[in-house]
Design a protein around this motif. Structure first.
Motif, short mmCIF file in Angstrom:
data_model
loop_
_atom_site.label_atom_id
_atom_site.label_comp_id
_atom_site.label_asym_id
_atom_site.label_seq_id
_atom_site.Cartn_x
_atom_site.Cartn_y
_atom_site.Cartn_z
N GLU A 1 0.84 -1.20 0.00
CA GLU A 1 0.00 0.00 0.00
C GLU A 1 0.88 1.26 0.00
OE1 GLU A 1 -3.99 1.70 2.27
OE2 GLU A 1 -2.70 0.29 3.33
N ALA A 2 1.97 1.22 0.79
CA ALA A 2 2.89 2.37 0.83
C ALA A 2 3.48 2.62 -0.56
CB ALA A 2 4.02 2.11 1.84
N LEU A 3 3.86 1.56 -1.25
CA LEU A 3 4.45 1.72 -2.59
C LEU A 3 3.42 2.26 -3.58
CD1 LEU A 3 6.63 -1.53 -2.76
CD2 LEU A 3 7.39 0.81 -2.29
N THR B 1 1.58 6.90 -6.96
CA THR B 1 0.61 7.90 -7.44
C THR B 1 0.97 9.30 -6.97
OG1 THR B 1 -0.77 7.34 -5.55
CG2 THR B 1 -1.38 6.35 -7.66
N ASN B 2 1.83 9.40 -5.95
CA ASN B 2 2.19 10.71 -5.41
C ASN B 2 3.68 10.71 -5.03
OD1 ASN B 2 2.40 13.12 -4.14
ND2 ASN B 2 0.84 12.72 -2.57
N PRO B 3 4.56 10.78 -6.06
CA PRO B 3 6.00 10.63 -5.79
C PRO B 3 6.56 11.72 -4.87
CG PRO B 3 5.55 10.70 -8.16
CD PRO B 3 4.26 10.99 -7.47
N ASP B 4 5.85 12.87 -4.75
CA ASP B 4 6.36 13.94 -3.88
C ASP B 4 6.07 13.69 -2.41
OD1 ASP B 4 7.33 15.32 -5.99
OD2 ASP B 4 5.50 16.52 -6.27
N ILE B 5 5.29 12.70 -2.11
CA ILE B 5 4.95 12.44 -0.71
C ILE B 5 6.24 12.08 0.04
CG2 ILE B 5 4.48 9.94 -0.87
CD1 ILE B 5 1.94 10.50 0.77
N SER C 1 2.34 16.50 1.99
CA SER C 1 1.87 15.14 2.29
C SER C 1 2.99 14.26 2.82
CB SER C 1 1.35 14.46 1.01
OG SER C 1 0.35 15.24 0.44
N TYR C 2 2.66 13.47 3.81
CA TYR C 2 3.64 12.58 4.43
C TYR C 2 3.13 11.15 4.40
CZ TYR C 2 6.08 16.69 5.83
OH TYR C 2 6.77 17.86 5.77
N LEU C 3 4.08 10.25 4.34
CA LEU C 3 3.75 8.82 4.32
C LEU C 3 4.38 8.20 5.56
CD1 LEU C 3 2.55 6.55 2.55
CD2 LEU C 3 4.79 6.34 1.46
N ASP C 4 3.56 7.92 6.53
CA ASP C 4 4.07 7.43 7.81
C ASP C 4 4.32 5.92 7.71
OD1 ASP C 4 4.63 6.74 10.37
OD2 ASP C 4 2.74 7.44 11.24
N LEU C 5 5.60 5.55 7.72
CA LEU C 5 5.97 4.14 7.56
C LEU C 5 5.99 3.41 8.91
CD1 LEU C 5 9.07 4.55 5.18
CD2 LEU C 5 6.68 4.20 4.54
N SER C 6 5.84 4.16 9.99
CA SER C 6 6.18 3.59 11.30
C SER C 6 5.29 2.43 11.72
CB SER C 6 6.16 4.69 12.37
OG SER C 6 4.86 5.20 12.50
N GLU D 1 20.77 8.16 -5.53
CA GLU D 1 20.42 7.22 -6.59
C GLU D 1 18.92 6.86 -6.54
OE1 GLU D 1 21.90 6.01 -9.17
OE2 GLU D 1 20.39 4.48 -9.61
N ALA D 2 18.27 7.03 -5.37
CA ALA D 2 16.86 6.64 -5.24
C ALA D 2 15.97 7.51 -6.13
CB ALA D 2 16.43 6.77 -3.78
N ARG D 3 14.97 6.87 -6.73
CA ARG D 3 14.02 7.61 -7.57
C ARG D 3 12.81 8.02 -6.73
NH1 ARG D 3 14.91 2.68 -11.55
NH2 ARG D 3 16.94 3.30 -12.38
N PRO D 4 12.07 9.05 -7.20
CA PRO D 4 10.99 9.60 -6.35
C PRO D 4 9.93 8.57 -5.93
CG PRO D 4 11.43 11.06 -8.21
CD PRO D 4 12.27 9.83 -8.42
N HIS D 5 9.69 7.57 -6.76
CA HIS D 5 8.61 6.63 -6.41
C HIS D 5 9.14 5.42 -5.63
CE1 HIS D 5 10.40 5.13 -10.07
NE2 HIS D 5 9.76 3.98 -9.94
N GLU D 6 10.42 5.48 -5.21
CA GLU D 6 11.00 4.32 -4.51
C GLU D 6 11.11 4.58 -3.00
OE1 GLU D 6 13.99 2.28 -7.74
OE2 GLU D 6 14.69 4.11 -6.76
N LEU D 7 11.05 3.47 -2.27
CA LEU D 7 11.33 3.49 -0.83
C LEU D 7 12.48 2.53 -0.57
CD1 LEU D 7 7.72 3.05 0.63
CD2 LEU D 7 9.12 5.14 0.72
N ILE D 8 13.25 2.82 0.48
CA ILE D 8 14.20 1.78 0.91
C ILE D 8 13.37 0.68 1.57
CG2 ILE D 8 16.06 1.17 2.48
CD1 ILE D 8 17.29 3.83 2.12
N ARG D 9 13.61 -0.53 1.16
CA ARG D 9 12.91 -1.65 1.79
C ARG D 9 13.80 -2.32 2.84
NH1 ARG D 9 8.31 -5.16 -0.34
NH2 ARG D 9 7.96 -6.36 1.54
#
Ligand SMILES: Cc1cc2nc3c(=O)[nH]c(=O)nc-3n(C[C@H](O)[C@H](O)[C@H](O)COP(=O)(O)OP(=O)(O)OC[C@H]3O[C@@H](n4cnc5c(N)ncnc54)[C@H](O)[C@@H]3O)c2cc1C
Length: 279
Positions: free
Chosen positions: A11-13, A18-22, A45-50, A155-163
């Motif tokens: 869901e986070a990905l 859809t919102n790479p600036d988050i 906008s923030y994406l809370d991964l916690s 190197e990370a792209r806007p739509h990526e997260l570190i997993r």
């Protein structure tokens, strides 16, 4: 301000796609210090991964230590096996901020924050860690030593997260992490030196000596070749080829060079018989 609280990594990905600036938030120790002073400059906008427990894992495979993206410094300090196999992770974790920061701050957040003075990044880099980046398109792995292209250029792209972060499990006969700072807790690194030697060769990593934490290939070659080094000044030429320290409010470039050459020389002299024999 909008805060999205995904219930799964997928869901986070999807949110990120859809919102790479988050802006993802893990422990918030880098992001939240800017509040409320710089609130107007914050993202909307923030994406809370916690809440994503699937990212809060420490796992060993046959040849790798895997740190999930929400692994904090404290999580690693609570695992004695981390300290046995990768003691520099403990050495660095103990010197990040103070306990409050160690319990919230994550290794992944340290990587993305990309401070040249970071303490988590250099030890991971010295151990040849790889960053696993995830997006809705899948995963890709990037060696941490190739992750930074310049100051805060990743190197990370806007739509990526570190997993997760993958740290090879290797025997090291020489390894040390030295943080030179005005005091031992709650202080920003003025000069950082991390060294590790394994069957894969020498790794020398400098912090606060360049726009990013970086490996030092000329110093690594000098050690690999066993070039005689009779005093700290002998290290200055390769050091200057590797790093570009600046004068700033914490120190001068000259001081940084002098300190790094001495920290390297005396630590190697104490821990590495092969280095001693070249003097
Ligand atoms: C008082 C204080 C003392 C400190 N002392 C030190 C110190 O001694 N040494 C040191 O190195 N640092 C120090 N820091 C900085 C900070 O604690 C570390 O950089 C920490 O590791 C950041 O992790 P975090 O989880 O809090 O990151 P956050 O603040 O949540 O995020 C940091 C950045 O990473 C991004 N991010 C986080 N997780 C992910 C992910 N999975 N995928 C993609 N992007 C992600 C965020 O969007 C943000 O850009 C200190 C901070 C404070 C407030």
């Amino acid at each position: 301000m909008r805060v999205l609280m995904p219930e799964s990594v997928s869901e986070a990905l999807a949110f990120k796609a859809t919102n790479p600036d988050i802006v993802p938030i893990a422990g918030g120790t880098d992001l939240l210090v800017q509040w409320p002073g710089q609130l107007e400059r914050q993202a909307a906008s923030y994406l809370d991964l916690s809440g994503l427990d699937e990212l809060r894992t420490i796992r060993w495979t046959q040849d790798t230590l895997e740190l999930g993206a929400l692994t904090t410094y404290w999580d690693t300090l609570c695992q004695p096996r981390v300290g046995v196999e990768h003691p520099l992770l403990h050495d660095a974790a103990r010197q990040v901020g103070a306990i409050q920061i160690q319990t919230r701050g994550t290794w992944a957040g340290n990587i993305i924050n990309a401070s040249p003075a970071a303490d988590g990044v250099p030890v991971l880099m010295a151990y040849d860690a790889t960053v696993v980046l995830a997006s809705v398109d899948g995963e890709r792995q990037v060696p941490l030593s190739a992750f930074y292209h310049g100051y805060k250029q990743l190197e990370a792209r806007p739509h990526e997260l570190i997993r997760k972060i993958l740290v090879p499990r290797r025997e090291h006969d020489v390894q040390f992490f030295e943080k030179v700072a005005p005091r031992q807790a709650q202080a920003i690194t003025v000069v950082g030196v991390t060294v590790a030697h394994s069957s894969c060769g020498w790794r020398v990593v400098a912090s606060s000596m360049a726009p990013t934490v970086c490996r030092c290939p000329h110093l690594e070659s000098l050690l690999q070749e066993g070039t005689p080094v009779s005093c700290p000044e002998d290290l200055l030429e390769p050091l200057r080829a590797d790093v570009s320290p600046i004068d700033d409010l914490r120190s001068s470039a000259h001081y940084r060079e002098q300190v790094m050459s001495r920290v390297l020389y005396f630590n190697l002299g104490e821990t590495c018989p092969a280095f001693r024999s070249t003097r």
